[in-house]
Scaffold this active site. Structure first.
Site, PDB file in Angstrom:
ATOM      1  CB  SER A   3     -15.339   0.530-103.228  1.00 13.66           C
ATOM      2  OG  SER A   3     -16.331   1.008-104.108  1.00 13.66           O
ATOM      3  CB  CYS A  11     -11.684  -5.271-123.925  1.00 12.44           C
ATOM      4  SG  CYS A  11     -12.766  -5.734-122.585  1.00 12.44           S
ATOM      5  CB  THR A  66     -23.011  18.285 -99.408  1.00 14.72           C
ATOM      6  OG1 THR A  66     -22.863  19.702 -99.405  1.00 14.72           O
ATOM      7  CG2 THR A  66     -24.260  17.876 -98.650  1.00 14.72           C
ATOM      8  CG  HIS A  99     -19.388  -0.529-106.546  1.00 13.03           C
ATOM      9  ND1 HIS A  99     -19.133  -1.295-107.649  1.00 13.03           N
ATOM     10  CD2 HIS A  99     -18.326   0.295-106.413  1.00 13.03           C
ATOM     11  CE1 HIS A  99     -17.969  -0.934-108.183  1.00 13.03           C
ATOM     12  NE2 HIS A  99     -17.461   0.031-107.447  1.00 13.03           N
TER      13      HIS A  99
HETATM   14  C1  LIG Z   1     -13.255  -1.815-107.968  1.00 12.76           C
HETATM   15  C2  LIG Z   1     -11.881  -1.603-107.424  1.00 12.76           C
HETATM   16  C3  LIG Z   1     -11.381  -0.315-107.183  1.00 12.76           C
HETATM   17  C4  LIG Z   1     -12.146   0.936-107.582  1.00 12.76           C
HETATM   18  O1  LIG Z   1     -13.268   1.126-106.775  1.00 12.76           O
HETATM   19  P1  LIG Z   1     -14.420   2.135-107.295  1.00 12.76           P
HETATM   20  O2  LIG Z   1     -15.335   2.246-106.129  1.00 12.76           O
HETATM   21  O3  LIG Z   1     -15.063   1.451-108.453  1.00 12.76           O
HETATM   22  O4  LIG Z   1     -13.763   3.414-107.648  1.00 12.76           O
HETATM   23  C5  LIG Z   1     -10.135  -0.189-106.618  1.00 12.76           C
HETATM   24  N1  LIG Z   1      -9.413  -1.265-106.288  1.00 12.76           N
HETATM   25  C6  LIG Z   1      -9.850  -2.520-106.489  1.00 12.76           C
HETATM   26  C7  LIG Z   1      -9.007  -3.671-106.085  1.00 12.76           C
HETATM   27  C8  LIG Z   1     -11.093  -2.732-107.070  1.00 12.76           C
HETATM   28  O5  LIG Z   1     -11.521  -3.978-107.288  1.00 12.76           O
END
Ligand SMILES: *Cc1c(COP(=O)(O)O)cnc(C)c1O
Length: 387
Positions: free
Chosen positions: A200, A326, A238, A202
């Protein structure tokens, strides 16, 4: 007040170079990559360039093994559901661990409701999965093993190459959620015998809402998102060209500075951990002491609530994360902290601080000045704490 951001396991700042690389794809090269006119073809070129960047960073055999998705959660869902359904004639048994991200755990729980059987392997006190346990759990009807490369709460790194070799030898597919590992530690899908890998953008200074799933050539899984013929007919919709360009740039930057960045961050992480242990009594480190992500410092502070600590730190300008769920509105401590055997009250007193490639020594030293006073303050208010 200058804010100190130590919640990089939750998300990271998008790097300025990444934003700059993305910008033209919003307003100039905004074509649909499926269109055959010039703007479409230019978008398509950017899409394929990003695919090559991701393939190279993962040491994939060919770029066609990379499929773009809307993030880590989608990649995890797709890999696990896709493999489970595609192979259900062979068997309906899957293996994962008790400390996976909810994107994996809740997917497995959903599959159980569809008639699949799932084994959730335990971990030791440091949060490590045993490769021997994986091997023992494999049955003739097992089709998939999913073990995360590194844990998002504890930072503990799993024996992925060893588990990959076992799965390959036993003819079972192996998926790993490498969302926390990419940009932090070296990952080589071929050397580690990985069949599918989730990432991912981000989490390594790329944009939110874009990710990828690596699927080794020859592995067949069912599609998750049905519709158009994008991504070789496997993932409709897309393409998010600006996001994908950002992902490609971010993974290229992360791969180029991996060793240097990891060395710098682990030195800062160690300064933070030992600084806390020296300054504050009755504190314990959670997760593996050495096999851990270079950016993770997760510690439990006896006699106080992680939540209270988090809020007080936030007021002082420091962003961290506590170990309880939380966000889901529940007061239960996280499943990960319970899985490593922490008693409820210790799990409740945990705080995760995670560094980014933009964290400085001045940030760490400021936290080491602020944190002991807050902990002492909260303990003095705690009925449980006796000096
Ligand atoms: C953040 C995270 C995800 C989810 O990723 P997203 O792009 O936020 O959907 C999955 N697995 C782990 C280990 C993560 O740290």
């Amino acid at each position: 007040m200058e804010r100190i951001y130590l919640d990089n396991a939750a998300t990271t700042a998008t790097a300025p170079e990444v934003v700059e690389a993305m910008l033209p794809y919003f307003t100039q090269v905004y074509g649909n990559a499926s269109s055959i006119h010039q703007t479409g073809r230019e978008a398509k070129r950017a899409l394929e360039a990003a695919r090559r960047q991701v393939a190279q960073a993962l040491h994939a055999a060919v770029p066609q093994e990379i499929y773009f998705t809307a993030g880590g959660s989608e990649s995890d869902n797709w890999a696990i559901k896709g493999a489970a359904f595609a192979n259900q004639k062979k068997g309906r048994h899957l293996i994962t661990t008790a400390i996976e991200h909810h994107a994996v755990l809740h997917t497995c729980q959903w599959l159980e409701k569809q008639g699949f059987e799932v084994t959730y392997l335990p971990v030791d006190h440091d949060g490590k999965v045993s490769a021997a346990d994986v091997e023992r759990a494999i049955r003739p009807d097992t089709t998939l093993v999913s073990v995360m490369t590194a844990n998002n709460e504890l930072g503990t790194i799993q024996p992925i190459a060893e588990i990959g070799a076992i799965c390959r030898a036993r003819g079972v597919l192996f998926h790993t959620d490498a969302v926390q590992a990419i940009g932090a530690i070296p990952v080589d899908v071929q050397a580690m015998n990985i069949d599918m890998l989730s990432l991912s953008a981000h989490k390594f200074h790329g944009p939110k809402g874009v990710g990828a799933l690596y699927v080794r050539k020859g592995v067949r899984i069912d599609g998750l998102v049905h519709g158009g013929a994008q991504e070789r007919g496997w993932r409709a919709g897309t393409e998010n060209i600006p996001g994908i360009v950002g992902l490609g740039k971010a993974i290229e930057l992360a791969a180029a500075s991996l060793d240097e960045n990891a060395a710098r961050m682990s030195a800062l992480r160690d300064r933070l951990i030992s600084g806390i242990l020296e300054r504050i009594p009755e504190v314990t480190l959670n997760g593996h002491p050495t096999d851990r992500l270079p950016n993770n410092a997760n510690l439990s502070y006896r006699y106080i609530e992680g939540e209270a600590l988090l809020l007080r730190l936030d007021l002082a300008g420091v962003a961290g994360s506590s170990g309880s769920a939380c966000t889901s509105g529940s007061l239960d401590p996280s499943h990960v902290l319970l899985a490593i055997g922490l008693p409820h009250e210790v799990a409740h007193g945990s705080l995760r601080l995670t560094l980014g490639s933009d964290t400085t020594q001045a940030d760490i030293d400021a936290v080491l000045r602020i944190l002991p006073n807050i902990v002492e303050d909260l303990r003095n208010m705690s009925a449980l704490y006796k000096k």
